[in-house]
Write an enzyme that holds these catalytic residues in place. Structure first.
Site, short mmCIF file in Angstrom:
data_model
loop_
_atom_site.label_atom_id
_atom_site.label_comp_id
_atom_site.label_asym_id
_atom_site.label_seq_id
_atom_site.Cartn_x
_atom_site.Cartn_y
_atom_site.Cartn_z
NE ARG A 46 -3.64 2.26 2.96
CZ ARG A 46 -3.39 3.48 3.25
NH1 ARG A 46 -2.04 3.55 4.01
NH2 ARG A 46 -4.20 4.30 3.34
CB SER A 117 -12.57 -0.97 2.60
OG SER A 117 -11.16 -1.22 2.10
CE LYS A 146 -8.84 4.83 4.57
NZ LYS A 146 -8.34 5.55 3.32
N1 LIG Z 1 -6.33 -0.79 2.66
C1 LIG Z 1 -7.16 -1.60 3.32
N2 LIG Z 1 -6.70 -2.82 3.41
C2 LIG Z 1 -7.73 -3.60 4.42
C3 LIG Z 1 -7.60 -4.78 4.74
F1 LIG Z 1 -8.73 -5.59 4.63
F2 LIG Z 1 -6.81 -5.56 3.70
F3 LIG Z 1 -6.99 -5.06 5.78
N3 LIG Z 1 -8.81 -2.81 4.89
C4 LIG Z 1 -9.13 -1.71 4.68
C5 LIG Z 1 -8.21 -0.97 3.58
C6 LIG Z 1 -8.73 0.49 3.57
O1 LIG Z 1 -8.91 0.56 1.78
P1 LIG Z 1 -9.54 1.82 1.29
O2 LIG Z 1 -10.82 2.37 2.00
O3 LIG Z 1 -9.39 1.76 -0.06
O4 LIG Z 1 -8.46 3.04 1.73
P2 LIG Z 1 -6.87 3.05 1.38
O5 LIG Z 1 -6.83 2.51 -0.06
O6 LIG Z 1 -6.39 4.43 1.53
O7 LIG Z 1 -6.09 1.79 2.12
#
Ligand SMILES: Nc1nc(C(F)(F)F)ncc1COP(=O)(O)OP(=O)(O)O
Ligand SMILES: [Mg+2]
Length: 218
Positions: A46, A117, A146
């Site tokens: 990420r 998510s 975040k």
């Molecule tokens: N990256 C993530 N991974 C998980 C996981 F399930 F893998 F733990 N859950 C939630 C997120 C958050 O995803 P998102 O809402 O798109 O925000 P961002 O792209 O900023 O991460």
């Protein structure tokens, strides 16, 4: 329609490390190697936030971390960036409510892990109907990682989904550490995902091991 074996996904979700170069205290490759040695069972690349790499540099780091996962036999997932996941033939992707539609991602990455998510029961049911392989639910606790996180929700939605008799693999996310990980799993999640608890630890290996211990003790 579920494509990936559900029990296998649940095992993978036990200690789910998420990271990009901005999150790391030291070399990302070293951090990931230590996290896996300590017990991380799944990895999500990420690369986001201030000073995140882009273009060729991002691709090179992703390929380097994918190689670590391949050597340690844990799945390598990519957050948001479907192009990158396709280019690297990643094991899967994670998408949020604002990212690419699951049906489009499934077409581009057939047979791969797709995590979504969700923050409400409606989002959860929609993701399940569209064939998500797991749900990321949170933020369970306050998080500084975040900036645009949704409101903190504890384990309420996890419990609600389980009380509704839904068995989809679930991982909790948001402010999770060894000290509070057990309550996430006892609420019905199959594992915990963390960034800072491992990436900023003096010993990512020890941090991953403590999380694993907290999960297994539950
Ligand atoms: N990256 C993530 N991974 C998980 C996981 F399930 F893998 F733990 N859950 C939630 C997120 C958050 O995803 P998102 O809402 O798109 O925000 P961002 O792209 O900023 O991460
Ligand atoms: Mg996203």
């Amino acid at each position: 329609m579920q494509l990936i074996n559900k029990e296998q996904v649940k095992d993978w979700l036990s200690v789910y490390f998420i990271m990009g170069s901005p999150n790391c205290r030291k070399d990302p490759k070293e951090t990931l190697e230590e996290a896996i040695e300590g017990g991380a069972t799944l990895f999500q690349f990420r690369e986001k936030g201030a000073n995140a790499l882009t273009g060729e540099k991002k691709w090179m780091l992703a390929a380097e971390l994918q190689d670590v996962c391949r050597r340690q036999a844990i799945p390598f997932l990519v957050n948001d960036d479907i192009e990158l996941a396709v280019k690297l033939e990643a094991d899967g992707v994670h998408i949020g409510q604002e990212d690419a539609a699951l049906s489009d991602v499934r077409k581009r990455l057939p047979g791969r892990i797709i995590g979504v998510s969700v923050h409400t029961m409606e989002e959860a049911i929609k993701a399940i109907d569209e064939g998500a392989d797991y749900l990321g639910i949170g933020p369970v606790f306050p998080t500084a990682t975040k900036a645009d996180a949704q409101p903190v929700q504890g384990t309420k939605l996890i419990e609600e989904i389980r009380s509704a008799g839904l068995s989809i693999p679930i991982v909790g996310i948001g402010g999770i550490q060894a000290e509070n990980a057990a309550q996430v799993v006892s609420s019905g999640a199959d594992g915990v995902s963390v960034i800072t608890a491992i990436s900023q630890a003096a010993s990512p290996r020890e941090a991953a091991a403590q999380l694993k211990k907290a999960i297994l003790e539950n």
